[in-house]
Write a protein that holds these residues in place. Structure first.
Motif, PDB file in Angstrom:
ATOM      1  N   TYR A  17       0.831  -1.208   0.000  1.00  0.00           N
ATOM      2  CA  TYR A  17       0.000   0.000   0.000  1.00  0.00           C
ATOM      3  C   TYR A  17       0.867   1.260   0.000  1.00  0.00           C
ATOM      4  N   GLU A  18       1.952   1.211   0.747  1.00  0.00           N
ATOM      5  CA  GLU A  18       2.852   2.370   0.799  1.00  0.00           C
ATOM      6  C   GLU A  18       3.490   2.633  -0.557  1.00  0.00           C
ATOM      7  N   VAL A  19       3.785   1.581  -1.291  1.00  0.00           N
ATOM      8  CA  VAL A  19       4.368   1.748  -2.629  1.00  0.00           C
ATOM      9  C   VAL A  19       3.433   2.574  -3.509  1.00  0.00           C
ATOM     10  N   LEU A  20       2.125   2.324  -3.388  1.00  0.00           N
ATOM     11  CA  LEU A  20       1.134   3.029  -4.203  1.00  0.00           C
ATOM     12  C   LEU A  20       0.683   4.349  -3.572  1.00  0.00           C
ATOM     13  N   GLY A  21       1.138   4.617  -2.355  1.00  0.00           N
ATOM     14  CA  GLY A  21       0.757   5.862  -1.700  1.00  0.00           C
ATOM     15  C   GLY A  21      -0.683   5.882  -1.233  1.00  0.00           C
ATOM     16  N   VAL A  22      -1.231   4.725  -0.869  1.00  0.00           N
ATOM     17  CA  VAL A  22      -2.619   4.636  -0.398  1.00  0.00           C
ATOM     18  C   VAL A  22      -2.653   3.930   0.961  1.00  0.00           C
ATOM     19  N   LYS A  23      -3.805   4.032   1.638  1.00  0.00           N
ATOM     20  CA  LYS A  23      -3.972   3.385   2.925  1.00  0.00           C
ATOM     21  C   LYS A  23      -4.444   1.942   2.735  1.00  0.00           C
ATOM     22  N   LYS A  24      -4.283   1.156   3.779  1.00  0.00           N
ATOM     23  CA  LYS A  24      -4.686  -0.246   3.723  1.00  0.00           C
ATOM     24  C   LYS A  24      -6.184  -0.374   3.471  1.00  0.00           C
ATOM     25  N   GLU A  25      -6.958   0.598   3.968  1.00  0.00           N
ATOM     26  CA  GLU A  25      -8.414   0.559   3.809  1.00  0.00           C
ATOM     27  C   GLU A  25      -8.872   1.123   2.465  1.00  0.00           C
ATOM     28  N   ALA A  26      -7.951   1.495   1.603  1.00  0.00           N
ATOM     29  CA  ALA A  26      -8.281   2.159   0.336  1.00  0.00           C
ATOM     30  C   ALA A  26      -9.256   1.347  -0.495  1.00  0.00           C
ATOM     31  N   ALA A  27     -10.183   2.063  -1.129  1.00  0.00           N
ATOM     32  CA  ALA A  27     -11.141   1.415  -2.021  1.00  0.00           C
ATOM     33  C   ALA A  27     -10.427   0.964  -3.287  1.00  0.00           C
ATOM     34  N   LEU A  63       2.305  -6.042  -8.260  1.00  0.00           N
ATOM     35  CA  LEU A  63       1.735  -5.524  -7.014  1.00  0.00           C
ATOM     36  C   LEU A  63       0.249  -5.224  -7.188  1.00  0.00           C
ATOM     37  N   TYR A  64      -0.081  -4.539  -8.268  1.00  0.00           N
ATOM     38  CA  TYR A  64      -1.483  -4.199  -8.503  1.00  0.00           C
ATOM     39  C   TYR A  64      -2.315  -5.450  -8.769  1.00  0.00           C
ATOM     40  N   ALA A  65      -1.732  -6.404  -9.456  1.00  0.00           N
ATOM     41  CA  ALA A  65      -2.456  -7.653  -9.742  1.00  0.00           C
ATOM     42  C   ALA A  65      -2.838  -8.351  -8.444  1.00  0.00           C
ATOM     43  N   VAL A  66      -1.979  -8.250  -7.432  1.00  0.00           N
ATOM     44  CA  VAL A  66      -2.267  -8.858  -6.134  1.00  0.00           C
ATOM     45  C   VAL A  66      -3.367  -8.085  -5.408  1.00  0.00           C
ATOM     46  N   LEU A  67      -3.219  -6.767  -5.322  1.00  0.00           N
ATOM     47  CA  LEU A  67      -4.175  -5.959  -4.565  1.00  0.00           C
ATOM     48  C   LEU A  67      -5.530  -5.829  -5.259  1.00  0.00           C
ATOM     49  N   SER A  68      -5.583  -6.050  -6.551  1.00  0.00           N
ATOM     50  CA  SER A  68      -6.859  -5.962  -7.266  1.00  0.00           C
ATOM     51  C   SER A  68      -7.607  -7.295  -7.258  1.00  0.00           C
ATOM     52  N   ASP A  69      -6.963  -8.334  -6.754  1.00  0.00           N
ATOM     53  CA  ASP A  69      -7.589  -9.643  -6.621  1.00  0.00           C
ATOM     54  C   ASP A  69      -8.069  -9.779  -5.173  1.00  0.00           C
ATOM     55  N   LYS A  70      -9.369  -9.912  -4.953  1.00  0.00           N
ATOM     56  CA  LYS A  70      -9.933  -9.929  -3.606  1.00  0.00           C
ATOM     57  C   LYS A  70      -9.318 -11.012  -2.722  1.00  0.00           C
ATOM     58  N   ASP A  77      -3.482  -8.935   3.487  1.00  0.00           N
ATOM     59  CA  ASP A  77      -3.923  -8.112   4.621  1.00  0.00           C
ATOM     60  C   ASP A  77      -3.878  -8.888   5.932  1.00  0.00           C
ATOM     61  N   GLU A  78      -4.245 -10.149   5.878  1.00  0.00           N
ATOM     62  CA  GLU A  78      -4.324 -10.964   7.094  1.00  0.00           C
ATOM     63  C   GLU A  78      -2.970 -11.524   7.522  1.00  0.00           C
ATOM     64  N   GLN A  79      -2.159 -11.936   6.542  1.00  0.00           N
ATOM     65  CA  GLN A  79      -0.914 -12.626   6.870  1.00  0.00           C
ATOM     66  C   GLN A  79       0.351 -11.857   6.499  1.00  0.00           C
ATOM     67  N   GLY A  80       0.203 -10.813   5.683  1.00  0.00           N
ATOM     68  CA  GLY A  80       1.375 -10.039   5.292  1.00  0.00           C
ATOM     69  C   GLY A  80       2.280 -10.751   4.323  1.00  0.00           C
ATOM     70  N   VAL A  81       1.719 -11.734   3.616  1.00  0.00           N
ATOM     71  CA  VAL A  81       2.512 -12.496   2.647  1.00  0.00           C
ATOM     72  C   VAL A  81       1.814 -12.494   1.292  1.00  0.00           C
ATOM     73  N   VAL A  82       2.573 -12.854   0.269  1.00  0.00           N
ATOM     74  CA  VAL A  82       2.053 -12.914  -1.093  1.00  0.00           C
ATOM     75  C   VAL A  82       2.294 -14.309  -1.639  1.00  0.00           C
TER      76      VAL A  82
END
Length: 254
Positions: A17-27, A63-70, A77-82
């Motif tokens: 999230y920091e890489v993209l400059g957004v918060k963890k709760e970001a939509a 990175l985006y492919a990971v965060l855009s996949d629910k 978010d839960e485990q801090g791993v990819v």
């Protein structure tokens, strides 16, 4: 080396999230916008002097492919791993093609069509109220940041904001309610100068259509307000990307 390790090495943080400059709760829309803005800065065509630009661009795509996949985002978010073995991080994917599917190139006609639908919409109202609160009623900052905004739009923008104040949606900032006439005149003077310079440029090049006029206006705004202009294009491109094309991007990863 895994995705988190490469982020740490290239972007000085392993927090996606920091890489993209957004918060963890970001939509999802904010994550998409963050991805667009950061990837534009490191796009190989725009950062030829950065020897790591291509690698940064590819890492951002993963990175985006990971965060855009629910499911992948939930795990992170839960485990801090990819999950490095997931389809989203396929090594044979063309990340430039993936990026272009998400953000098709914006044309003048796209801007004209977007402006027609955007002005007067609920989306514009919400954006203006957000800018009003963000800039604490400073109309200079609001008009420079608002999308599709010209000097002629100012009375309409003020009416929208005033209605929100009267309706109790937002608090009344003195910068807005007590703005001096001197400040208003200075803003009009600056806008008139920009318009005049754009018209002179238009005449010199022998242009006359609405599309040509818009190009001149955008070029002039880029010259005088480069940061806000780039922000405008970033917001527009992230907003304008069609869900259908996003669907194509998802299919491409299979």
């Amino acid at each position: 080396m895994g995705l988190l390790e490469r982020c740490q090495e290239l972007f000085k943080t392993s927090n996606l999230y920091e890489v993209l400059g957004v918060k963890k709760e970001a939509a999802e829309a904010d994550i998409r916008k963050g991805y667009y803005k950061v990837s534009m800065k490191v796009h190989p065509d725009r950062a030829p002097d950065d020897p790591q630009a291509t690698e940064k661009f590819q890492i951002l795509g993963k990175l985006y492919a990971v965060l855009s996949d629910k499911e992948q985002r939930a795990v992170y978010d839960e485990q801090g791993v990819v999950d490095e073995e997931c389809d989203a991080l396929s090594q044979d994917r063309c990340w430039e093609e993936y990026w272009r599917l998400l953000f098709p190139k914006i044309t003048v006609q796209d801007i004209l069509e977007f402006e027609k639908k955007y002005k007067g919409s609920d989306e514009e109202k919400q954006d203006l109220i957000q800018l009003y609160e963000q800039h604490k009623g400073d109309m200079n900052a609001i008009t420079e940041s608002a999308m599709c905004c010209t000097q002629e739009d100012e009375p309409r923008i003020c009416s929208i904001i005033q209605a929100a104040i009267d309706g109790g949606e937002v608090k009344a900032f003195s910068a807005f309610t007590r703005e001096t006439e001197k400040k208003k005149k200075a803003r009009r003077k600056r806008a008139d100068k920009e318009r005049q310079e754009a018209e002179e440029m238009q005449k010199e090049l022998g242009l006359g259509s609405q599309s040509d006029s818009l190009v001149m206006m955008l070029q002039q705004r880029q010259k005088s307000r480069e940061q806000n202009f780039n922000s405008f294009l970033s917001d527009l491109e992230s907003k304008y990307s069609q869900k259908g094309k996003s669907g194509k991007a998802k299919k491409a990863k299979k």
